[in-house]
Design an enzyme around this catalytic site. Structure first.
Site, PDB file in Angstrom:
ATOM      1  N   ARG A  95       0.836  -1.198   0.000  1.00 48.58           N
ATOM      2  CA  ARG A  95       0.000   0.000   0.000  1.00 48.58           C
ATOM      3  C   ARG A  95       0.873   1.251   0.000  1.00 48.58           C
ATOM      4  O   ARG A  95       1.910   1.302   0.650  1.00 48.58           O
ATOM      5  CB  ARG A  95      -0.912   0.029   1.234  1.00 48.58           C
ATOM      6  CG  ARG A  95      -2.228  -0.713   1.050  1.00 48.58           C
ATOM      7  CD  ARG A  95      -3.098  -0.601   2.266  1.00 48.58           C
ATOM      8  NE  ARG A  95      -2.441  -1.125   3.444  1.00 48.58           N
ATOM      9  CZ  ARG A  95      -1.843  -0.404   4.382  1.00 48.58           C
ATOM     10  NH1 ARG A  95      -1.853   0.920   4.300  1.00 48.58           N
ATOM     11  NH2 ARG A  95      -1.262  -0.983   5.404  1.00 48.58           N
ATOM     12  N   TYR A 223      -1.814  -3.070  -6.736  1.00 48.17           N
ATOM     13  CA  TYR A 223      -1.609  -3.793  -5.479  1.00 48.17           C
ATOM     14  C   TYR A 223      -2.870  -3.795  -4.593  1.00 48.17           C
ATOM     15  O   TYR A 223      -3.529  -2.752  -4.447  1.00 48.17           O
ATOM     16  CB  TYR A 223      -0.436  -3.196  -4.682  1.00 48.17           C
ATOM     17  CG  TYR A 223      -0.384  -3.807  -3.301  1.00 48.17           C
ATOM     18  CD1 TYR A 223       0.111  -5.098  -3.126  1.00 48.17           C
ATOM     19  CD2 TYR A 223      -0.913  -3.153  -2.193  1.00 48.17           C
ATOM     20  CE1 TYR A 223       0.084  -5.699  -1.881  1.00 48.17           C
ATOM     21  CE2 TYR A 223      -0.937  -3.745  -0.944  1.00 48.17           C
ATOM     22  CZ  TYR A 223      -0.437  -5.022  -0.792  1.00 48.17           C
ATOM     23  OH  TYR A 223      -0.476  -5.625   0.425  1.00 48.17           O
ATOM     24  N   LYS A 232      -9.808  -1.946   1.763  1.00 49.39           N
ATOM     25  CA  LYS A 232      -9.426  -0.849   2.647  1.00 49.39           C
ATOM     26  C   LYS A 232     -10.165   0.441   2.261  1.00 49.39           C
ATOM     27  O   LYS A 232     -10.573   1.211   3.121  1.00 49.39           O
ATOM     28  CB  LYS A 232      -7.903  -0.638   2.609  1.00 49.39           C
ATOM     29  CG  LYS A 232      -7.114  -1.834   3.179  1.00 49.39           C
ATOM     30  CD  LYS A 232      -7.544  -2.112   4.555  1.00 49.39           C
ATOM     31  CE  LYS A 232      -7.026  -3.318   5.294  1.00 49.39           C
ATOM     32  NZ  LYS A 232      -5.795  -3.970   5.113  1.00 49.39           N
ATOM     33  N   HIS A 252     -10.250  -2.168  11.574  1.00 45.05           N
ATOM     34  CA  HIS A 252      -9.217  -3.046  11.008  1.00 45.05           C
ATOM     35  C   HIS A 252      -8.974  -4.191  11.995  1.00 45.05           C
ATOM     36  O   HIS A 252      -7.966  -4.209  12.704  1.00 45.05           O
ATOM     37  CB  HIS A 252      -7.939  -2.223  10.780  1.00 45.05           C
ATOM     38  CG  HIS A 252      -6.882  -2.913   9.986  1.00 45.05           C
ATOM     39  ND1 HIS A 252      -5.559  -2.528  10.023  1.00 45.05           N
ATOM     40  CD2 HIS A 252      -6.936  -3.941   9.112  1.00 45.05           C
ATOM     41  CE1 HIS A 252      -4.849  -3.309   9.219  1.00 45.05           C
ATOM     42  NE2 HIS A 252      -5.658  -4.169   8.653  1.00 45.05           N
ATOM     43  N   SER A 274      -1.144  -3.661  10.127  1.00 43.42           N
ATOM     44  CA  SER A 274      -0.854  -4.486   8.967  1.00 43.42           C
ATOM     45  C   SER A 274       0.366  -5.366   9.206  1.00 43.42           C
ATOM     46  O   SER A 274       1.381  -4.899   9.711  1.00 43.42           O
ATOM     47  CB  SER A 274      -0.614  -3.595   7.744  1.00 43.42           C
ATOM     48  OG  SER A 274      -1.759  -2.822   7.486  1.00 43.42           O
ATOM     49  N   CYS A 276       0.792  -7.719  11.355  1.00 46.46           N
ATOM     50  CA  CYS A 276       1.093  -7.922  12.779  1.00 46.46           C
ATOM     51  C   CYS A 276       0.292  -9.067  13.394  1.00 46.46           C
ATOM     52  O   CYS A 276       0.138  -9.121  14.617  1.00 46.46           O
ATOM     53  CB  CYS A 276       0.871  -6.632  13.553  1.00 46.46           C
ATOM     54  SG  CYS A 276       2.111  -5.386  13.168  1.00 46.46           S
ATOM     55  N   ASP A 303      -9.520  -9.482   8.734  1.00 50.95           N
ATOM     56  CA  ASP A 303      -8.928  -8.171   8.463  1.00 50.95           C
ATOM     57  C   ASP A 303      -9.838  -6.987   8.802  1.00 50.95           C
ATOM     58  O   ASP A 303      -9.355  -5.957   9.231  1.00 50.95           O
ATOM     59  CB  ASP A 303      -8.517  -8.087   6.983  1.00 50.95           C
ATOM     60  CG  ASP A 303      -7.502  -6.979   6.704  1.00 50.95           C
ATOM     61  OD1 ASP A 303      -6.499  -6.890   7.438  1.00 50.95           O
ATOM     62  OD2 ASP A 303      -7.714  -6.205   5.760  1.00 50.95           O
ATOM     63  N   ARG A 396       1.499 -12.225  -1.112  1.00 51.38           N
ATOM     64  CA  ARG A 396       0.172 -12.478  -0.546  1.00 51.38           C
ATOM     65  C   ARG A 396      -0.520 -13.664  -1.214  1.00 51.38           C
ATOM     66  O   ARG A 396      -0.217 -14.013  -2.356  1.00 51.38           O
ATOM     67  CB  ARG A 396      -0.711 -11.238  -0.746  1.00 51.38           C
ATOM     68  CG  ARG A 396      -0.201  -9.979  -0.057  1.00 51.38           C
ATOM     69  CD  ARG A 396      -0.894  -9.740   1.243  1.00 51.38           C
ATOM     70  NE  ARG A 396      -0.256  -8.704   2.064  1.00 51.38           N
ATOM     71  CZ  ARG A 396      -0.763  -8.302   3.227  1.00 51.38           C
ATOM     72  NH1 ARG A 396      -1.889  -8.811   3.691  1.00 51.38           N
ATOM     73  NH2 ARG A 396      -0.132  -7.400   3.947  1.00 51.38           N
TER      74      ARG A 396
HETATM   75  P1  GTP Z   1      -2.412  -7.742   7.111  1.00 50.93           P
HETATM   76  O1  GTP Z   1      -3.015  -8.718   6.163  1.00 50.93           O
HETATM   77  O2  GTP Z   1      -1.322  -6.928   6.508  1.00 50.93           O
HETATM   78  O3  GTP Z   1      -3.435  -6.870   7.762  1.00 50.93           O
HETATM   79  O4  GTP Z   1      -1.611  -8.609   8.224  1.00 50.93           O
HETATM   80  P2  GTP Z   1      -2.082  -9.489   9.472  1.00 50.93           P
HETATM   81  O5  GTP Z   1      -2.312  -8.606  10.638  1.00 50.93           O
HETATM   82  O6  GTP Z   1      -3.197 -10.382   9.075  1.00 50.93           O
HETATM   83  O7  GTP Z   1      -0.769 -10.336   9.803  1.00 50.93           O
HETATM   84  P3  GTP Z   1      -0.454 -11.901   9.584  1.00 50.93           P
HETATM   85  O8  GTP Z   1      -1.297 -12.769  10.464  1.00 50.93           O
HETATM   86  O9  GTP Z   1      -0.489 -12.192   8.141  1.00 50.93           O
HETATM   87  O10 GTP Z   1       1.041 -11.992  10.123  1.00 50.93           O
HETATM   88  C1  GTP Z   1       2.077 -11.192   9.602  1.00 50.93           C
HETATM   89  C2  GTP Z   1       3.422 -11.756   9.938  1.00 50.93           C
HETATM   90  O11 GTP Z   1       3.565 -11.877  11.350  1.00 50.93           O
HETATM   91  C3  GTP Z   1       3.646 -13.142   9.354  1.00 50.93           C
HETATM   92  O12 GTP Z   1       4.927 -13.222   8.819  1.00 50.93           O
HETATM   93  C4  GTP Z   1       3.500 -14.062  10.534  1.00 50.93           C
HETATM   94  O13 GTP Z   1       4.281 -15.203  10.403  1.00 50.93           O
HETATM   95  C5  GTP Z   1       3.922 -13.188  11.721  1.00 50.93           C
HETATM   96  N1  GTP Z   1       3.179 -13.568  12.949  1.00 50.93           N
HETATM   97  C6  GTP Z   1       1.844 -13.723  13.077  1.00 50.93           C
HETATM   98  N2  GTP Z   1       1.496 -14.113  14.322  1.00 50.93           N
HETATM   99  C7  GTP Z   1       2.650 -14.199  15.025  1.00 50.93           C
HETATM  100  C8  GTP Z   1       2.972 -14.561  16.381  1.00 50.93           C
HETATM  101  O14 GTP Z   1       2.105 -14.880  17.209  1.00 50.93           O
HETATM  102  N3  GTP Z   1       4.288 -14.506  16.732  1.00 50.93           N
HETATM  103  C9  GTP Z   1       5.264 -14.151  15.842  1.00 50.93           C
HETATM  104  N4  GTP Z   1       6.524 -14.126  16.261  1.00 50.93           N
HETATM  105  N5  GTP Z   1       4.999 -13.832  14.546  1.00 50.93           N
HETATM  106  C10 GTP Z   1       3.723 -13.849  14.152  1.00 50.93           C
HETATM  107  C1  SPV Z   2      -2.960  -4.422   5.108  1.00 50.44           C
HETATM  108  O1  SPV Z   2      -1.975  -3.843   4.629  1.00 50.44           O
HETATM  109  O2  SPV Z   2      -3.449  -4.128   6.236  1.00 50.44           O
HETATM  110  C2  SPV Z   2      -3.599  -5.522   4.352  1.00 50.44           C
HETATM  111  C3  SPV Z   2      -3.212  -5.727   2.978  1.00 50.44           C
HETATM  112  O3  SPV Z   2      -4.477  -6.182   4.870  1.00 50.44           O
HETATM  113  S1  SPV Z   2      -3.965  -4.554   1.937  1.00 50.44           S
HETATM  114  O4  SPV Z   2      -5.227  -5.104   1.452  1.00 50.44           O
HETATM  115  O5  SPV Z   2      -3.070  -4.304   0.851  1.00 50.44           O
HETATM  116  O6  SPV Z   2      -4.253  -3.348   2.669  1.00 50.44           O
HETATM  117 MN    MN Z   3      -4.927  -5.526   6.953  1.00 54.02          MN
END
Ligand code: GTP
Ligand code: SPV
Ligand code: MN
Length: 608
Positions: A95, A223, A232, A252, A274, A276, A303, A396
């Site tokens: 983004r 993207y 979003k 979010h 994001s 996290c 999300d 992704r």
């Molecule tokens: P967006 O789609 O961008 O909103 O991200 P999200 O908040 O859904 O994050 P996601 O669950 O995809 O995790 C992002 C990264 O953090 C990945 O590389 C995971 O492996 C890592 N991660 C997720 N949960 C944990 C956790 O409990 N501990 C650690 N150390 N890493 C984590």
């Molecule tokens: C984020 O960045 O929080 C995402 C991916 O979930 S996007 O849809 O590109 O915003």
């Molecule tokens: Mn997100």
């Protein structure tokens, strides 16, 4: 595959004849829709128009066309049936927050955390870009619904796009096609989403929101968050603004159900910035001991949530407006997130991952052993000796939520689910403990508002610097943050029984840089305490920060190498450092700070 990431202009309209697409508006499309599409066609001048109906044959035909146009690589259909790989332009992999604008007549509407453009000037600027931009290209008309069909909150959007990748992705991420015409009927109330890849040049890339006109114009990016306009742009920026006006919330957040032994079901929503951990937490599989006892976790959303107060119960309820997951791939594997692995085993689009010689895909963290060779996300040969990563850190997967083996039975329920707890969490290597609970709603809003997190690859810019990301919504609040925070405080008055509010941090590191908490499935242990607190069961001790579990209040049985007291411990100096670092937000809001924020900060200082 097209290296530039600009989808090739289809050389002749004749190509299209072999595909069963609809080139004129379906009967069900109403007059307002036809009129608006006509205007956009006159401006963009596409050579073809395809009105998407959301059917399976159409989806297959789009993939076939995409393969022909080298927008997609068909993956090994034995290993990954229905799966395709897409490579984006290397300048277009996340983004672009600095190119994202809220366009209104006055600047005060958007506040200090958004980029603002005066709406008339923005239309003029964008028209200059959109004029004739689809010459030689196909315009896809993509009608979609955000929200379960039948929900009073469900919203119709129509996206016009010259990206086949975007059109197909919208089919996964939303309830797309005929169903949207039905939902819309004769109404004029739909979000007008106009999108073009342009020449995918960051100098001509703008994502403009016109909340007053229920309109989104996005130019120059393919993207996810910049281009899949239902996500979003509509479901957060436009919807958060609507929610403030109408008394509901767009956040979010993930939304998950937990079934305890005996069948008690508790839903919690969690806001993490994001990349996290939302998708991972939403798909959590409990450790074996918990599974044996009968604990089960199910996903409603990963999300975005829309929440409102149910007048009959005075409690908060929520739906997930999306129908698919646009999830982070790196780090996902059979140990960390088996449900996500299963979800992306079929009918999935992979964006910017590595391609293996056997037509399967690979990414950092998928397997312990590296593949001997691969094609990296830019299309170049890769070996373990190569300098760069095989998959982009923000690569992704786009998968239908129906693929998730742990999908909650209420995921399509227009009545949504009751929310018992709200969790805020960031990515913090230092100073922030694993878990604590807010004293009450107002304190919880303060915790959310001052949420800090280290930046990630999900947005263009520097990675790893702590920034304040209020409610994980910094890039997504579609109006003035002052009014957004006031809205959060006011929501309390609508509820007779409000969710308990928590703060977590899965990412604290020790002196050697190692994560102090194993995370992923083991987060169930923290979740259990949270759920028990929601039901008034578990013990907690009052601390400066809030209510904190002691080691004996959390089931740590079977965990090795975790020093719970250490991961929970925060010294007064660390609290002070954190307070000073929150100043960034307070200064941004300056004279506009809601009084609750000031009082909460003063109370925290008084507790030191
Ligand atoms: P967006 O789609 O961008 O909103 O991200 P999200 O908040 O859904 O994050 P996601 O669950 O995809 O995790 C992002 C990264 O953090 C990945 O590389 C995971 O492996 C890592 N991660 C997720 N949960 C944990 C956790 O409990 N501990 C650690 N150390 N890493 C984590
Ligand atoms: C984020 O960045 O929080 C995402 C991916 O979930 S996007 O849809 O590109 O915003
Ligand atoms: Mn997100």
């Amino acid at each position: 595959m097209t290296q530039a990431g600009v989808e090739r202009r289809s050389s002749s309209a004749g190509n299209m004849a072999e595909f069963p697409f609809q080139s004129s508006p379906p009967l069900a499309a109403n007059e307002c829709v036809r009129k608006w599409v006509k205007e956009c066609v006159a401006m963009c001048q596409p050579s073809n128009i395809i009105w998407c109906d959301g059917s399976l044959p159409e989806r297959q035909a789009l993939f076939d066309l995409g393969v022909k146009q080298e927008i997609f690589t068909r993956l090994n259909q034995e290993k990954r049936p229905g799966c395709y790989l897409h490579r984006s332009n290397p300048n277009d992999v996340a983004r672009s927050e600095h190119l994202t604008f809220i366009c209104t007549p006055g600047e005060d509407m958007v506040g200090p955390t958004n980029n603002w453009m005066e709406s008339k000037a923005a239309y003029a600027k964008m028209r200059g870009l959109f004029e004739g931009c689809m010459r030689g290209r196909t315009m896809y008309v993509v009608p979609f619904v955000m929200g379960p069909i039948g929900s009073p909150l469900a919203k119709v959007g129509i996206q016009l796009t010259d990206s086949l990748y975007v059109a197909v992705s919208m089919g996964i991420m939303t309830r797309m096609g005929e169903i949207a015409w039905k939902q819309l009927g004769d109404s004029d109330e739909f979000t007008r989403c106009l999108h073009s890849l342009g020449d995918v040049n960051p100098d001509r890339r703008y994502i403009c929101h016109f909340p007053i006109d229920n309109t989104i114009w996005s130019f120059g990016s393919g993207y996810g968050g910049n281009a899949l306009l239902g996500k979003k742009c509509l479901a957060l920026r436009i919807a958060s603004w609507l929610g403030e006006q109408q008394g509901w919330m767009a956040e979010h957040m993930l939304l998950m159900g937990t079934e305890a032994p005996g069948g008690e079901k508790t839903y919690v929503a969690a806001a993490f910035p994001s990349s996290c951990g939302k998708t991972n937490f939403a798909m959590l599989i409990p450790p074996e001991k918990f599974r044996k006892q009968g604990w089960k976790v199910t996903t409603v959303g990963d999300d975005i949530v829309w929440m409102w107060v149910d007048e009959s119960t005075g409690r908060l309820r929520a739906i997930n407006p999306e129908a698919g997951y646009f999830g982070v791939v790196p780090g996902t594997n059979d140990d960390s997130n088996p449900n996500a692995m299963e979800a992306m085993s079929r009918d999935t689009i992979f964006t910017n991952v590595a391609l293996l010689p056997d037509g399967d895909v690979w990414w950092e963290g998928k397997t312990k052993e590296l593949p001997a060779q691969a094609i990296d996300w830019t299309g170049k040969p890769w070996t373990p000796a190569s300098k760069g990563k095989a998959a982009h850190p923000n690569s992704r997967f786009t998968a239908p939520m129906a693929n998730n083996p742990a999908l909650d039975p209420a995921a399509n329920d227009p009545n949504g689910v009751p929310v018992s707890g709200i969790i805020f969490g960031g990515r913090r290597s230092r100073n922030v403990p694993l878990v604590f609970q807010a004293f009450n709603w107002i304190h919880g809003v303060y915790l959310g508002a001052t949420l800090g997190s280290e930046t990630t690859a999900a947005a263009t810019g520097q990675v790893g610097v702590v920034r304040r990301d209020p409610m994980a919504m910094l890039p997504f609040i579609g109006y003035n943050i002052r009014d957004y925070l006031v809205h959060w405080f006011r929501m309390r008055k609508r509820m007779t029984d409000c969710p308990r509010v928590f703060h977590v941090n899965w990412f604290r590191k020790d002196e050697t840089g190692k994560f102090m908490w194993p995370g992923f499935g083991e987060n169930m242990r923290v979740l259990k305490w949270i759920i028990d607190r929601c039901h008034g069961r578990a013990y907690a001790r009052e601390t400066v920060l809030g209510w904190m579990p002691r080691a004996q209040d959390i089931d740590l049985d079977g965990l090795v190498g975790v020093d719970f007291e250490k991961i929970q411990h925060v010294g007064l100096d660390e609290v002070k450092t954190e307070l000073v670092s929150q100043e960034e937000l307070f200064l941004k809001l300056a004279g506009d700070l809601p009084k609750e924020m000031i009082f909460q900060r003063e109370l925290l200082v008084s507790r030191l």
